[in-house]
Design an enzyme around this catalytic site. Structure first.
Site, PDB file in Angstrom:
ATOM      1  N   ASN A  19      -2.368  28.016  19.150  1.00 27.84           N
ATOM      2  CA  ASN A  19      -0.899  28.093  19.147  1.00 27.84           C
ATOM      3  C   ASN A  19      -0.375  27.620  20.502  1.00 27.84           C
ATOM      4  O   ASN A  19      -0.465  28.326  21.493  1.00 27.84           O
ATOM      5  CB  ASN A  19      -0.456  29.544  18.882  1.00 27.84           C
ATOM      6  N   THR A  51      -1.321  24.364  15.883  1.00 28.86           N
ATOM      7  CA  THR A  51      -0.202  24.708  14.998  1.00 28.86           C
ATOM      8  C   THR A  51       1.055  23.950  15.411  1.00 28.86           C
ATOM      9  O   THR A  51       1.263  23.648  16.584  1.00 28.86           O
ATOM     10  CB  THR A  51       0.087  26.220  14.998  1.00 28.86           C
ATOM     11  N   ASP A  79      -1.748  37.636  19.894  1.00 30.15           N
ATOM     12  CA  ASP A  79      -2.188  38.322  18.688  1.00 30.15           C
ATOM     13  C   ASP A  79      -1.533  37.725  17.438  1.00 30.15           C
ATOM     14  O   ASP A  79      -2.093  37.785  16.350  1.00 30.15           O
ATOM     15  CB  ASP A  79      -1.864  39.812  18.796  1.00 30.15           C
ATOM     16  N   GLY A 110      -1.862  34.354  25.000  1.00 31.26           N
ATOM     17  CA  GLY A 110      -0.488  34.759  24.714  1.00 31.26           C
ATOM     18  C   GLY A 110       0.037  35.711  25.762  1.00 31.26           C
ATOM     19  O   GLY A 110      -0.582  35.919  26.801  1.00 31.26           O
ATOM     20  N   GLY A 112       0.918  38.824  24.587  1.00 33.98           N
ATOM     21  CA  GLY A 112       0.349  40.075  24.110  1.00 33.98           C
ATOM     22  C   GLY A 112      -1.051  39.780  23.603  1.00 33.98           C
ATOM     23  O   GLY A 112      -1.206  39.065  22.618  1.00 33.98           O
ATOM     24  N   ARG A 187       7.098  40.356  31.271  1.00 35.76           N
ATOM     25  CA  ARG A 187       8.322  40.462  30.481  1.00 35.76           C
ATOM     26  C   ARG A 187       8.465  41.851  29.864  1.00 35.76           C
ATOM     27  O   ARG A 187       9.552  42.379  29.743  1.00 35.76           O
ATOM     28  CB  ARG A 187       8.375  39.397  29.397  1.00 35.76           C
TER      29      ARG A 187
HETATM   30  P1  ADP Z   1       2.598  35.672  22.078  1.00 35.28           P
HETATM   31  O1  ADP Z   1       1.476  36.483  22.616  1.00 35.28           O
HETATM   32  O2  ADP Z   1       3.272  34.931  23.152  1.00 35.28           O
HETATM   33  O3  ADP Z   1       3.499  36.481  21.222  1.00 35.28           O
HETATM   34  P2  ADP Z   1       1.501  34.573  19.632  1.00 35.28           P
HETATM   35  O4  ADP Z   1       0.271  33.776  19.489  1.00 35.28           O
HETATM   36  O5  ADP Z   1       1.467  35.984  19.227  1.00 35.28           O
HETATM   37  O6  ADP Z   1       1.953  34.520  21.168  1.00 35.28           O
HETATM   38  O7  ADP Z   1       2.611  33.762  18.844  1.00 35.28           O
HETATM   39  C1  ADP Z   1       3.956  34.023  18.877  1.00 35.28           C
HETATM   40  C2  ADP Z   1       4.629  33.426  17.656  1.00 35.28           C
HETATM   41  O8  ADP Z   1       4.507  32.020  17.611  1.00 35.28           O
HETATM   42  C3  ADP Z   1       4.057  33.895  16.342  1.00 35.28           C
HETATM   43  O9  ADP Z   1       5.115  34.383  15.565  1.00 35.28           O
HETATM   44  C4  ADP Z   1       3.497  32.647  15.694  1.00 35.28           C
HETATM   45  O10 ADP Z   1       3.638  32.701  14.298  1.00 35.28           O
HETATM   46  C5  ADP Z   1       4.385  31.593  16.247  1.00 35.28           C
HETATM   47  N1  ADP Z   1       3.837  30.230  16.246  1.00 35.28           N
HETATM   48  C6  ADP Z   1       2.599  29.808  15.963  1.00 35.28           C
HETATM   49  N2  ADP Z   1       2.480  28.476  16.164  1.00 35.28           N
HETATM   50  C7  ADP Z   1       3.695  28.044  16.575  1.00 35.28           C
HETATM   51  C8  ADP Z   1       4.225  26.759  16.942  1.00 35.28           C
HETATM   52  N3  ADP Z   1       3.450  25.673  16.953  1.00 35.28           N
HETATM   53  N4  ADP Z   1       5.514  26.700  17.315  1.00 35.28           N
HETATM   54  C9  ADP Z   1       6.277  27.797  17.352  1.00 35.28           C
HETATM   55  N5  ADP Z   1       5.848  29.034  17.038  1.00 35.28           N
HETATM   56  C10 ADP Z   1       4.566  29.162  16.641  1.00 35.28           C
HETATM   57 MG    MG Z   2       2.560  37.855  19.693  1.00 31.26          MG
END
Ligand code: ADP
Ligand code: MG
Length: 445
Positions: A19, A51, A79, A110, A112, A187
């Site tokens: 991601n 993604t 996560d 990420g 979290g 944050r």
């Molecule tokens: P964080 O720890 O920053 O929350 P996550 O991996 O949990 O990171 O992802 C945060 C959100 O990003 C999730 O809701 C996920 O579904 C969404 N997501 C995944 N791929 C993408 C993308 N390419 N562009 C935007 N959002 C995305």
């Molecule tokens: Mg998250």
């Protein structure tokens, strides 16, 4: 999409789901600079999927021929991206085979990273020193451990969760701090302070099935992964409501016998399969387990037509709880009133810095349900929040950590987010959750 081939063994590849928008947006750099060199050094063939949008990972996993990635499916991000992968798997008709054959793994990128931290913590690894390297090496070693999932049902959906369920203070901090995403983990702390100043409470009704204290003690003391057996007698099935003899009748005064739930800490019945899984999950329930049991005496096909049509059978493991419009058994405990938060977890850490459920292990079969009732002072709440980093938050008055097998929450007010593994679910005036012990495998030391 990028591939790295070292041989023609298409059955033993790794899939990496990345991601690029997780946390501070560093997942690509993490992969290029820290993960890829290690995979190449270890001669591990992989496919990389980046993604493009939210739910992209979920759909990809749901629709791909995932069995070519027997070595594992790894996410790089927070996560949330693993949450998508897990739910993509659970939406497949072959979810049982997939969860049995393919281990999952997570490399933290990420803001979290609760699961990555919790897994390293339980195996005593020096995660904080180098989280990415520690997690990458776990993938190379390829040792899977069983991990619990919690099935969460709302009025609009069913979700499978490996980390947490939140309503109230921490859920709101988690979501409202999204706007501070760019600064990574801090944050949470900044928004926490803001929220504390504008503290609010939420009205609701919380019902739960508590794990008996002596069972909790056994589980906590055990080093082994714990096999949990929940007899189905405490729960109801729609099709049995009328003629039930084995099931609790919630309209009568019959009370539920706590002793009928047994936590078998004797553990590991039968040899682990190729991904280190045991039969534990399949013994979760007895005669109603046919939907997810290879060994059940009745087969899927022999179940009555009404059971096949039941609301839950199309989506992952079948629920053992009463449906949302039916009352819970009388013997469940109920708290009704004003809450600051209801926050459940099934891993020790909610993030790298939040040591939320100190006694929790990845496969203890327990939902650790933290309840903070209204009445807690700001000073105590600050003490609570500061204590989250070392687990001393549980000493605060008005804060209770309750080990449960299942719970139901009825928010009786608008206002708080419902957050599962860091992702927001649509508002629902009733939500219920139940644990499915050890039904997925995660690569860990
Ligand atoms: P964080 O720890 O920053 O929350 P996550 O991996 O949990 O990171 O992802 C945060 C959100 O990003 C999730 O809701 C996920 O579904 C969404 N997501 C995944 N791929 C993408 C993308 N390419 N562009 C935007 N959002 C995305
Ligand atoms: Mg998250």
């Amino acid at each position: 999409v990028e591939n790295y081939d070292v041989d023609t063994d298409k059955g033993n590849r790794l899939l990496i789901v990345l991601n690029p928008k997780s946390g501070p947006g560093k997942s690509r750099e993490i992969f290029e600079n820290e993960v890829k060199p290690v995979l190449m050094e270890a001669d591990i063939p992989y496919d990389l999927y980046i993604t493009r949008a939210r739910n992209d990972a979920r759909n990809y996993i749901k629709t791909s021929n995932v069995l070519k990635w027997k070595r594992g499916i790894v996410t790089i991000g927070g996560d949330g991206v693993l949450y998508e992968v897990v739910n993509g798997i659970m939406e497949r008709t072959d979810w049982k085979h997939v969860t049995k054959s393919i281990p999952l793994a997570i490399i933290p990128g990420g803001s979290g990273n609760g699961l990555a931290k919790s897994l390293s913590f339980c195996s005593g690894e020096p995660y904080d020193h180098n989280p990415v390297l520690i997690s990458t090496l776990n993938i190379i070693k390829g040792f899977p451990i069983p991990v619990d999932l919690v099935r969460i049902e709302t009025q609009s959906e069913v979700a499978f969760s490996f980390l947490s369920f939140g309503w109230g203070l921490i859920a709101d901090i988690d979501i409202e701090s999204e706007r501070l995403r760019i600064i990574g983990s801090p944050r949470f702390m900044i928004w926490t302070v803001a929220r504390l100043i504008g503290l609010r409470t939420y009205t609701g009704r919380l019902s739960f099935l508590r794990v008996p204290a002596e069972k909790v003690k056994e589980v906590v003391a055990s080093d082994k992964y714990v096999e949990v057996q929940i007899q189905d007698s405490y729960l109801m099935e729609e099709e049995n409501d009328k003629k039930s003899t084995n099931h609790v009748d919630c309209n009568s005064n019959s009370s539920f016998d706590m002793d009928s739930i047994s936590l078998d800490t004797g553990c590991i019945r039968g040899e682990p399969d190729q991904v280190g899984r045991t039969e534990s999950f399949y013994s979760l329930s007895s005669h109603k387990s046919a939907y997810h049991s290879d060994n059940a005496s009745s087969s899927y096909l022999s179940l009555p037509e009404t059971a096949k049509k039941s609301r839950t059978t199309i989506y992952g493991p079948k629920s053992q709880l009463p449906s949302l419009n039916k009352p819970i058994p009388k013997s469940w405990e109920v708290y009704q009133g004003e809450f600051v938060m209801v926050h459940a977890t099934y891993q020790s850490h909610l993030s790298g810095e939040v040591y939320f459920a100190p006694d929790c292990k990845p496969n203890d079969g327990i939902i650790w349900l933290l309840v903070a009732k209204a009445g807690i002072s700001r000073v105590n709440l600050l003490q609570f929040l500061l204590g989250l980093s070392n687990g001393t938050h549980l000493r605060c008055p008005f804060v209770e950590m309750i080990p449960v097998f299942a719970f139901r929450l009825e928010p009786l007010c608008e206002g708080s987010h419902i957050v599962v593994d860091g992702e927001v679910l649509p508002h629902s005036s009733i939500i219920q959750a139940e644990i499915f012990p050890g039904i997925v495998s995660l690569l860990n030391k």
